[in-house]
Design an enzyme around this catalytic site. Structure first.
Site, mmCIF file in Angstrom:
data_model
loop_
_atom_site.group_PDB
_atom_site.id
_atom_site.type_symbol
_atom_site.label_atom_id
_atom_site.label_comp_id
_atom_site.label_asym_id
_atom_site.label_seq_id
_atom_site.Cartn_x
_atom_site.Cartn_y
_atom_site.Cartn_z
ATOM 1 N N HIS A 42 0.882 -1.170 0.000
ATOM 2 C CA HIS A 42 0.000 0.000 0.000
ATOM 3 C C HIS A 42 0.916 1.215 0.000
ATOM 4 O O HIS A 42 1.993 1.191 0.604
ATOM 5 C CB HIS A 42 -0.825 0.101 1.288
ATOM 6 C CG HIS A 42 -1.768 -1.030 1.545
ATOM 7 N ND1 HIS A 42 -1.426 -2.133 2.265
ATOM 8 C CD2 HIS A 42 -3.064 -1.193 1.209
ATOM 9 C CE1 HIS A 42 -2.463 -2.939 2.359
ATOM 10 N NE2 HIS A 42 -3.472 -2.400 1.728
ATOM 11 N N ASP B 200 2.317 1.985 3.300
ATOM 12 C CA ASP B 200 3.318 1.043 3.859
ATOM 13 C C ASP B 200 4.704 1.491 3.447
ATOM 14 O O ASP B 200 5.652 1.438 4.220
ATOM 15 C CB ASP B 200 3.190 -0.378 3.287
ATOM 16 C CG ASP B 200 1.852 -1.003 3.503
ATOM 17 O OD1 ASP B 200 1.262 -0.750 4.552
ATOM 18 O OD2 ASP B 200 1.422 -1.764 2.615
#
Ligand code: XUL
Ligand code: CO
Length: 437
Positions: free
Chosen positions: A102, A105
């Site tokens: 993501h 992240d």
């Protein structure tokens, strides 16, 4: 340069089923041919950035237990840099060719949207360099549209158009980052797209908003020349009570209703299928028979718990049934098997990350080997073919050819005796399946 896994060999070996070495593969041998392709080509395993490098082991009852060396840093950006280095070292030692992330992240959320975008751009440069150094590739990128408080009333289906705009701007950057990194897919997981109560929700409007959002994503991908596959990942609930991307069938209907069918495939996750009350192979099959099985999130839930526990798969029979679907459709194409899974909270050492992935990869390798042999031997296919044989000629062929009506079939039944009923032989077939494992 600092290593984050100093006690792990440069590359984990394949030692075969007889090995008792917990840091060796027993079944996953990347170069072994299975039919026309190597195991690595069949599986296209990916490491999930969020669980493997960002999970802390925190749960509603207790503090983080995973104290990773890459989180010890002076700033969020330094932590992100350590994390990306740890991620590539991990994937290299494990012998996995892909990863998934993501946006949030890879790079931390900043004070402003512009700062978040700048953080992402910097981290994309680092990841790009590490991809070049190691040969590890991006299976898919996605955007986190669920973590920040602004998404409490969800993203594209938010009652506030300002939040829709924020989600759109964020996804614009996440797609661009995925393109920049040569990602071969881009995943949309609803995150929170759904609702808690109809007392405050206009369901029709929210679904129209979601469709608009997807159309805008399709337009943007076209505009920037992103040729990765768009995937939607179904999940029935959690965090939201009713999610619009409930299961494969629901999404297929949504795509057809809103003229999006040609632009998306599905990323099917085992634990999401079971949360929807299906088996993993059921949702894989629904996607596959509609030509829409694009990729897989390889994990499993706990049958004793009713939530998304995201565990590493350990059941070769489940994996064989999954790989039967994959092999029958000729493989996953651009997709792969992403371990959207995390070790249990008590498995807090870095080495547990290796044990977990080895176990999952070996389990899927066993599933692949079994599925390949089952197809080669034709045992299930022949049984199923025979079971439907009455449709291949005679009255069955005429029914399916549109030559019969309720009235003509009434005449047929009046003239014919009932045939002998045939057993479905479920237990025999279960026994056959297990004989291949
Ligand atoms: C959550 C989940 C996500 C998606 C990516 O249940 O599966 O991690 O895979 O957003
Ligand atoms: Co997932």
């Amino acid at each position: 340069m600092k290593t984050f896994f100093p006690n792990i060999p440069e590359k984990l070996p394949f030692e075969g089923p007889g090995s008792k070495n917990p840091l060796a593969y027993k079944y996953y041998n990347p170069t072994q041919m299975v039919g026309e392709k190597t195991m690595a080509e069949h599986m296209r395993f990916a490491v999930a950035y969020w669980h493997t490098f960002r999970a802390s082991g925190q749960d509603p009852f207790g503090a983080p237990t995973f104290v990773r060396p890459w989180v010890k840093a002076d700033s969020p950006m330094e932590q992100a840099e350590y994390t990306v280095r740890a991620a590539f070292e991990f994937a290299q030692k494990l012998g996995v060719s892909f990863y998934c992330f993501h946006d949030r992240d890879l790079a931390p959320e900043g004070e402003t949207f512009a700062e978040s975008c700048a953080n992402l751009e910097k981290m994309v440069e680092k990841a790009k360099q590490l991809q070049q150094d190691t040969g590890i590739k991006l299976l898919w990128g996605t955007a986190n549209l669920f973590g920040h408080p602004r998404y409490a009333h969800v993203a594209a289906t938010n009652p506030d158009a300002h939040i829709f705009a924020h989600a759109a701007a964020q996804v614009k950057h996440a797609i661009a980052a995925t393109k920049e990194l040569g990602g071969v897919n881009y995943v949309f997981w609803g995150g929170r797209e759904g609702y808690e109560t109809l007392l405050n929700t206009d369901m029709k409007r929210e679904q129209e908003q979601m469709a608009r959002f997807f159309h805008m994503a399709v337009d943007y991908a076209k505009q920037i020349g992103f040729d990765g596959q768009f995937l939607i990942e179904p999940k029935p609930k959690e965090p939201t009570k009713h999610q619009y991307d409930f299961d494969a069938a629901t999404i297929l209907e949504f795509l057809r209703a809103y003229d999006l069918f040609d632009h998306f495939k599905l990323n099917i996750e085992a634990n999401h299928a079971t949360l929807a009350g299906h088996s993993f192979e059921h949702d894989l099959t629904v996607a596959s028979i509609n030509g829409k099985l694009g990729s897989i999130d390889a994990n499993v839930g706990d049958p004793l718990l009713g939530w998304d526990t995201d565990q590493f798969p350990t059941d070769p029979a489940m994996c064989a049934l999954a790989m039967l679907v994959v092999l029958k459709q000729g493989g996953l194409g651009k997709g792969g098997l992403n371990f959207d899974a995390k070790p249990r909270r008590g498995s807090f050492d870095e080495i547990d990350l290796f044990y977990a992935h080895i176990s999952g990869m070996d389990t899927f390798a066993r599933g692949l080997l079994a599925a390949h042999q089952i197809i080669e031997d034709g045992v299930l296919d022949n049984f199923i073919k025979e079971r439907y044989a009455s449709y291949t000629d005679g009255i069955g062929k005429q029914i399916m050819g549109g030559q019969e009506t309720f009235e003509s079939l009434e005449q047929y039944v009046l003239q014919e005796d009932d045939p002998a009923f045939k057993s479905g032989r479920q237990e025999m077939l279960e026994s056959i399946l297990h004989s291949y494992l």
